[in-house]
Write a protein that holds these residues in place. Sequence first.
Motif: not given
Lengths: 116, 111
Positions: B35-39, B87-111
């Motif tokens: 799980w990653y986050r992009q603010a 922020g924008f939350y990204l899920c990813a899984w790791k491939g056999n040669t170390g790269e990450l493959f990401f999902g489409e992302g979930s944008r969360l706004t907290v008010l």
Amino acid sequence: AQSVTQLDSQVPVFEEAPVELRCNYSSSVSVYLFWYVQYPNQGLQLLLKYLSGSTLVKGINGFEAEFNKSQTSFHLRKPSVHISDTAEYFCAVSGPLSGSARQLTFGSGTQLTVLP
Amino acid sequence: SQTIHQWPATLVQPVGSPLSLECTVEGTSNPNLYWYRQAAGRGLQLLFYSVGIGQISSEVPQNLSASRPQDRQFILSSKKLLLSDSGFYLCAWKGNTGELFFGEGSRLTVL
């Protein structure tokens, strides 16, 4: 420990002009290098990767990158950009495949804006 | 082929409310998941990673938690959201040669 520096946070360029996005890394061990592209409100997509062998790596959408070990760089290039290339680009570095699952370190990103 | 899905795609929540973001991977078994986050205006921040069911490593102490109840399911949660959790939350899984493959992302706004 490893780190990645993307030297330009924003790069504006005119359509059909060439572009280079710069990436430098630091690591005490051999590395694997990656470039990702992110379009607005989407996840990251792998553009290309360097694992070993030829230092010139070709990726999708006409992009290529060159691994330069002596300069610890992995710059991304495209000879002629299109409007559709407007996106954020991330450079990333990974250590050897054995060891911790937490290995991929990302740069802070470069926003490429292609102008008509 | 492998695919990764996240939901919901967008979420608007009040401060103090709970959170649950879900990520599932198909076409691979026992993946390393992240799980990653992009603010806004900032790069990628690694929050959690998991090498197997029930195994969670936290990278940054915070208001969030993660769980992996099944091999290909990774959930990000919070009991009480803060404004800074936006922020924008990204899920990813790791491939056999170390790269990450990401999902489409979930944008969360907290008010």
